[in-house]
Design an enzyme around this catalytic site. Sequence first.
Site, PDB file in Angstrom:
ATOM      1  CG  ASP A  92      -1.809  -1.303   1.373  1.00 24.92           C
ATOM      2  OD1 ASP A  92      -2.269  -1.510   0.220  1.00 24.92           O
ATOM      3  OD2 ASP A  92      -2.235  -1.072   2.579  1.00 24.92           O
ATOM      4  CG  ASP A 152       0.991   2.849   4.676  1.00 23.14           C
ATOM      5  OD1 ASP A 152      -0.081   2.641   4.600  1.00 23.14           O
ATOM      6  OD2 ASP A 152       1.759   2.203   4.751  1.00 23.14           O
TER       7      ASP A 152
END
Length: 232
Positions: free
Chosen positions: A146, A148
Site C-alpha cells: 500500500d 501510506d
Amino acid sequence: MAEPARPGCHRRHDLLDPEPGAWAAALAARPDLAGVPRVADWARGGWPVILRRWNPGEARDGIPVGLPLPPADGKRRIGLTLPAEAVRPRPPVTVAQALDAAPPAWHPTLTALDALGRRHDRAPLLFGSLLWQHLTGLAYLSGRSDLDLLWPVAPPIDPRFLDALAALDADAPMRLDGEILLPDGRGVNWRELHAAAPDDDVLAKHRDGLVLCAARDLFTGRCAGEATGEAA
C-alpha cells in the site's frame, strides 16, 4: 544543533534520530532482540526511528519509538523506549521527495497526489513501506504494498478533498491508505471519514490512546473528541 525531543511534544509518526549510545543501551535491556538483523546497527547507520503509540501496560517514561524491518528480514516491527534526551527530531518526508524510491508504475499517482496537496495547501507526508525504502535504501516495497500517507489538515475538513482523494485511489495501481492528521496529533483514517455519515463517530488515534470524533464536527471544525480510555 537540533533540540532533543521532550515527552509530549511530538506526535505519532514523527521521525526521530536516536543517539547510538542510548540505542545500544536500550538493546542491552532487550535480550530478545539479540541477533535480529540490522537492529544493532540501526542508529550507527544514521537511520531514524518513528514515534509510535504506547503499548498497553507499557511504562510511560521516555519516548516510545519503533522501526519495521524489511520483508527480507522478517518484516518484524521493533518497539523500544528511549530517553527523551537521546532522540532528535527529523523533518518528515513528502511524496515528492520520495519519488525516486517508488516503482515507476506509481509515479503518475504520486505526481497526482502531490498536485492534490498543492491545490489544497497540504503536502502529503509518508509513512509505511515507501518511506522506509526511501530512508534506508532497503527493499520494503512489493507488488502488494500500500501507499501510506499522512495529510496534515486543520478542520473544517473539505469533503471535496476527500472526494478527490477517493477518485485517485480508484485509479491507482496501489491502495491509498493513511490518515488525516489533525493539529493536535490525532489521526483519522481518511477512508472511514469519507464513508461516514454526518452523525457517525470515527476513531482517531493519538500517541496516548484513542478518541472518538463525530464526523459532522470534523467537517465543521468543532471536534474536541471524547477519549475512550483505551491506550494502544
